[in-house]
Scaffold this active site. Sequence first.
Site, PDB file in Angstrom:
ATOM      1  N   ARG A  40     -20.180 -39.378 -24.045  1.00  0.00           N
ATOM      2  CA  ARG A  40     -19.525 -40.419 -23.266  1.00  0.00           C
ATOM      3  C   ARG A  40     -18.468 -40.166 -22.238  1.00  0.00           C
ATOM      4  NH1 ARG A  40     -20.507 -43.061 -28.014  1.00  0.00           N
ATOM      5  NH2 ARG A  40     -22.328 -44.585 -28.034  1.00  0.00           N
ATOM      6  N   LYS A  62     -18.832 -38.001  -7.667  1.00  0.00           N
ATOM      7  CA  LYS A  62     -20.474 -38.206  -7.634  1.00  0.00           C
ATOM      8  C   LYS A  62     -21.071 -36.953  -8.467  1.00  0.00           C
ATOM      9  CE  LYS A  62     -21.334 -41.253  -3.672  1.00  0.00           C
ATOM     10  NZ  LYS A  62     -21.950 -41.277  -2.596  1.00  0.00           N
ATOM     11  N   GLU A  75     -21.096 -30.514   7.408  1.00  0.00           N
ATOM     12  CA  GLU A  75     -20.368 -31.560   6.919  1.00  0.00           C
ATOM     13  C   GLU A  75     -18.811 -31.418   7.180  1.00  0.00           C
ATOM     14  OE1 GLU A  75     -21.449 -33.569   4.965  1.00  0.00           O
ATOM     15  OE2 GLU A  75     -23.612 -32.735   4.165  1.00  0.00           O
ATOM     16  N   LYS A  81     -11.745 -36.518   2.855  1.00  0.00           N
ATOM     17  CA  LYS A  81     -12.704 -36.938   1.921  1.00  0.00           C
ATOM     18  C   LYS A  81     -11.942 -37.657   0.745  1.00  0.00           C
ATOM     19  CE  LYS A  81     -16.711 -37.005  -0.963  1.00  0.00           C
ATOM     20  NZ  LYS A  81     -17.716 -36.303  -1.508  1.00  0.00           N
ATOM     21  N   GLU A 127     -18.164 -46.800  -3.602  1.00  0.00           N
ATOM     22  CA  GLU A 127     -19.054 -46.968  -2.482  1.00  0.00           C
ATOM     23  C   GLU A 127     -19.188 -48.424  -2.546  1.00  0.00           C
ATOM     24  OE1 GLU A 127     -21.425 -43.526  -1.378  1.00  0.00           O
ATOM     25  OE2 GLU A 127     -22.685 -44.842  -0.377  1.00  0.00           O
ATOM     26  N   ARG A 175     -16.525 -45.663   2.059  1.00  0.00           N
ATOM     27  CA  ARG A 175     -17.358 -44.383   1.333  1.00  0.00           C
ATOM     28  C   ARG A 175     -18.532 -44.045   2.027  1.00  0.00           C
ATOM     29  NH1 ARG A 175     -16.893 -41.442  -4.450  1.00  0.00           N
ATOM     30  NH2 ARG A 175     -17.921 -39.519  -3.827  1.00  0.00           N
ATOM     31  N   ASN A 204     -21.664 -41.006   5.354  1.00  0.00           N
ATOM     32  CA  ASN A 204     -22.996 -40.760   5.190  1.00  0.00           C
ATOM     33  C   ASN A 204     -23.521 -40.470   6.644  1.00  0.00           C
ATOM     34  OD1 ASN A 204     -24.146 -40.707   2.561  1.00  0.00           O
ATOM     35  ND2 ASN A 204     -23.751 -42.721   2.386  1.00  0.00           N
ATOM     36  N   HIS A 213     -26.733 -38.658   7.779  1.00  0.00           N
ATOM     37  CA  HIS A 213     -27.611 -38.443   6.394  1.00  0.00           C
ATOM     38  C   HIS A 213     -28.800 -39.298   6.401  1.00  0.00           C
ATOM     39  CE1 HIS A 213     -23.654 -36.125   5.314  1.00  0.00           C
ATOM     40  NE2 HIS A 213     -24.251 -35.793   4.263  1.00  0.00           N
ATOM     41  N   HIS A 273     -31.402 -37.122   5.855  1.00  0.00           N
ATOM     42  CA  HIS A 273     -32.135 -37.083   4.333  1.00  0.00           C
ATOM     43  C   HIS A 273     -33.774 -37.293   4.731  1.00  0.00           C
ATOM     44  CE1 HIS A 273     -28.539 -38.510   1.818  1.00  0.00           C
ATOM     45  NE2 HIS A 273     -28.774 -37.319   1.715  1.00  0.00           N
ATOM     46  N   HIS A 299     -30.015 -28.890   3.421  1.00  0.00           N
ATOM     47  CA  HIS A 299     -29.464 -30.200   3.476  1.00  0.00           C
ATOM     48  C   HIS A 299     -28.491 -30.285   4.855  1.00  0.00           C
ATOM     49  CE1 HIS A 299     -27.517 -33.792   2.288  1.00  0.00           C
ATOM     50  NE2 HIS A 299     -26.248 -33.080   2.402  1.00  0.00           N
TER      51      HIS A 299
HETATM   52  P1  NAD Z   1     -26.460 -24.471  -4.197  1.00  0.00           P
HETATM   53  O1  NAD Z   1     -25.479 -24.857  -5.178  1.00  0.00           O
HETATM   54  O2  NAD Z   1     -27.866 -24.506  -4.689  1.00  0.00           O
HETATM   55  O3  NAD Z   1     -25.852 -23.069  -3.559  1.00  0.00           O
HETATM   56  C1  NAD Z   1     -26.546 -22.533  -2.674  1.00  0.00           C
HETATM   57  C2  NAD Z   1     -26.644 -21.089  -2.872  1.00  0.00           C
HETATM   58  O4  NAD Z   1     -25.776 -20.567  -2.747  1.00  0.00           O
HETATM   59  C3  NAD Z   1     -27.620 -20.663  -4.292  1.00  0.00           C
HETATM   60  O5  NAD Z   1     -28.364 -19.893  -4.286  1.00  0.00           O
HETATM   61  C4  NAD Z   1     -26.343 -20.281  -5.051  1.00  0.00           C
HETATM   62  O6  NAD Z   1     -26.423 -19.537  -6.265  1.00  0.00           O
HETATM   63  C5  NAD Z   1     -25.450 -19.590  -3.977  1.00  0.00           C
HETATM   64  N1  NAD Z   1     -24.002 -19.119  -4.127  1.00  0.00           N
HETATM   65  C6  NAD Z   1     -23.188 -20.240  -4.505  1.00  0.00           C
HETATM   66  N2  NAD Z   1     -21.922 -19.497  -4.280  1.00  0.00           N
HETATM   67  C7  NAD Z   1     -22.187 -18.616  -3.992  1.00  0.00           C
HETATM   68  C8  NAD Z   1     -21.307 -17.530  -3.332  1.00  0.00           C
HETATM   69  N3  NAD Z   1     -19.892 -17.532  -3.390  1.00  0.00           N
HETATM   70  N4  NAD Z   1     -21.801 -16.342  -2.826  1.00  0.00           N
HETATM   71  C9  NAD Z   1     -22.843 -16.192  -2.840  1.00  0.00           C
HETATM   72  N5  NAD Z   1     -24.054 -17.037  -3.137  1.00  0.00           N
HETATM   73  C10 NAD Z   1     -23.694 -18.219  -3.771  1.00  0.00           C
HETATM   74  O7  NAD Z   1     -26.455 -25.706  -2.910  1.00  0.00           O
HETATM   75  P2  NAD Z   1     -25.002 -26.216  -2.243  1.00  0.00           P
HETATM   76  O8  NAD Z   1     -25.631 -26.395  -0.881  1.00  0.00           O
HETATM   77  O9  NAD Z   1     -23.700 -25.575  -2.557  1.00  0.00           O
HETATM   78  O10 NAD Z   1     -25.147 -27.655  -2.747  1.00  0.00           O
HETATM   79  C11 NAD Z   1     -26.532 -28.317  -2.559  1.00  0.00           C
HETATM   80  C12 NAD Z   1     -26.395 -29.680  -3.878  1.00  0.00           C
HETATM   81  O11 NAD Z   1     -25.043 -30.411  -3.563  1.00  0.00           O
HETATM   82  C13 NAD Z   1     -27.440 -30.374  -3.734  1.00  0.00           C
HETATM   83  O12 NAD Z   1     -28.031 -30.924  -5.001  1.00  0.00           O
HETATM   84  C14 NAD Z   1     -26.744 -31.767  -3.123  1.00  0.00           C
HETATM   85  O13 NAD Z   1     -27.617 -32.744  -3.531  1.00  0.00           O
HETATM   86  C15 NAD Z   1     -25.528 -31.568  -3.674  1.00  0.00           C
HETATM   87  N6  NAD Z   1     -24.468 -32.497  -3.303  1.00  0.00           N
HETATM   88  C16 NAD Z   1     -23.546 -33.235  -3.724  1.00  0.00           C
HETATM   89  C17 NAD Z   1     -22.703 -33.827  -3.191  1.00  0.00           C
HETATM   90  C18 NAD Z   1     -21.631 -35.052  -4.026  1.00  0.00           C
HETATM   91  O14 NAD Z   1     -20.944 -35.895  -3.736  1.00  0.00           O
HETATM   92  N7  NAD Z   1     -22.089 -34.870  -5.616  1.00  0.00           N
HETATM   93  C19 NAD Z   1     -22.420 -34.048  -2.040  1.00  0.00           C
HETATM   94  C20 NAD Z   1     -23.072 -32.786  -1.166  1.00  0.00           C
HETATM   95  C21 NAD Z   1     -24.449 -32.387  -1.768  1.00  0.00           C
HETATM   96  N1  GLY Z   2     -21.303 -36.979  -0.148  1.00  0.00           N
HETATM   97  C1  GLY Z   2     -21.223 -38.371  -0.246  1.00  0.00           C
HETATM   98  C2  GLY Z   2     -20.039 -39.054  -0.775  1.00  0.00           C
HETATM   99  O1  GLY Z   2     -19.374 -38.180  -1.808  1.00  0.00           O
HETATM  100  O2  GLY Z   2     -19.754 -39.985  -1.026  1.00  0.00           O
END
Ligand code: NAD
Ligand code: GLY
Length: 382
Positions: free
Chosen positions: A136, A158, A200, A242, A252, A257, A261, A264, A268, A282
């Site tokens: 939890r 999130k 972003e 942010k 949200e 918040r 988007n 987005h 999306h 993305h």
């Molecule tokens: P990712 O985590 O897949 O990283 C992208 C690539 O970069 C991967 O291959 C990773 O291994 C590589 N990598 C990471 N750090 C590195 C570094 N310093 N040097 C070399 N390679 C490196 O993708 P991302 O773009 O970081 O994140 C996308 C994810 O984030 C999605 O799942 C999306 O839904 C999520 N997301 C979440 C939120 C949230 O608020 N929680 C917001 C936006 C996106």
């Molecule tokens: N990435 C959108 C949020 O965190 O609300």
Amino acid sequence: MQRFDEGPATVPVRLGDRSYDVEVADGGWDRLPGRLRAALDRSWAGRGCRKALILTDDHVAALPYPGLVRDALETLGIETVQTVVPHGEASKGLATAASLYDRLVALAADRHTLVAAVGGGVIGDLGGFVAATFARGLPLFMVPTTLLAQVDSSVGGKVGVNLPKVKNLVGAFHQPIAVWVDVATLNDLPDRELRCGLAEVVKYGVILDAPFFETLEDDVDAILAKRPASLRRIVARSCELKATVVSEDEREETGLRAMLNFGHTIGHAVEATAGYGGAFQHGEAVAVGMVAESRLAERLGWVDAAFTNRLVRLLERFGLPTSLRGLAPRPLLESMGRDKKNKGGRIRLVLPRRLGSVELTDAAGVDDLRALLEDLCRPDAP
Ligand code: NAD
Ligand code: GLY
């Protein structure tokens, strides 16, 4: 922005007893044990921390950062184990989460066990989801290593995983105890991933901060050259913007918040229609989404063409796509109809009013959107 020019920055995320700091530096890992101790000591769970699970992916495991986190934790007398999952979105699912629960059981984890997520948004979302749900709720420490994770996913709480057919549908709000950003991590990041994070960053300027947008226009070359001072500035300011939004509307609920988007809703739809991991990553989908949504705002008379053209120019200078040319409008519209922001059968979008100001609205009807998409998807569209 001025105050982020010199050295490391501390950006507070103010959420009452769940408040935490985002540290943004270029190196400076010798400061981590002290910062982490202070962050742990702020909560009952953190104060009793004796063990930590460091989660990373196979790309990041080859870099020094998981080891630097391990060293900092061990300096504090915290025993660590590291788990490496394959890189990529496929790891962000319930099967991987289940394997991490098993790992925590094998570690005899208790409610004080820290999850340290070292990697991009996939690792942050997955590690955060496991931290939110195991026993939890375990304390969570985020060390984002992609620009997207540094400016977006590691801040705001999130966390979640994907279902086989739907992204991000299972999740929670679970704030970290601290976020540690070293912009030097971006030196290893492929250019395409850097550009995705920049979409972003541009978004924050459009939705909340016109002067920030202007500094981005002035600083494109230094940012693309990964000059540490420029990277620190854009990451710290993005996190600050942010944090302001999250502090006021953590879950949200008020519409504030939802402003994050911008770009987005159509983005999306582009991502889903083109197939995840396909032609549009993305951030690229968000870039074309911002342009399309800005064109929609033009049709409503909210902004003029010069506004959108200025946005297009900045995104293109960052090497981001800006056109929907050649995509099929119908599946895009169908996908938008399933957006989580929709209410009472009306599609809701975040549209710009002027630079630094946006509004969540259902002012555009389905017919407006269909006409817009048909226009922007034409094979000869700009
Ligand atoms: P990712 O985590 O897949 O990283 C992208 C690539 O970069 C991967 O291959 C990773 O291994 C590589 N990598 C990471 N750090 C590195 C570094 N310093 N040097 C070399 N390679 C490196 O993708 P991302 O773009 O970081 O994140 C996308 C994810 O984030 C999605 O799942 C999306 O839904 C999520 N997301 C979440 C939120 C949230 O608020 N929680 C917001 C936006 C996106
Ligand atoms: N990435 C959108 C949020 O965190 O609300």
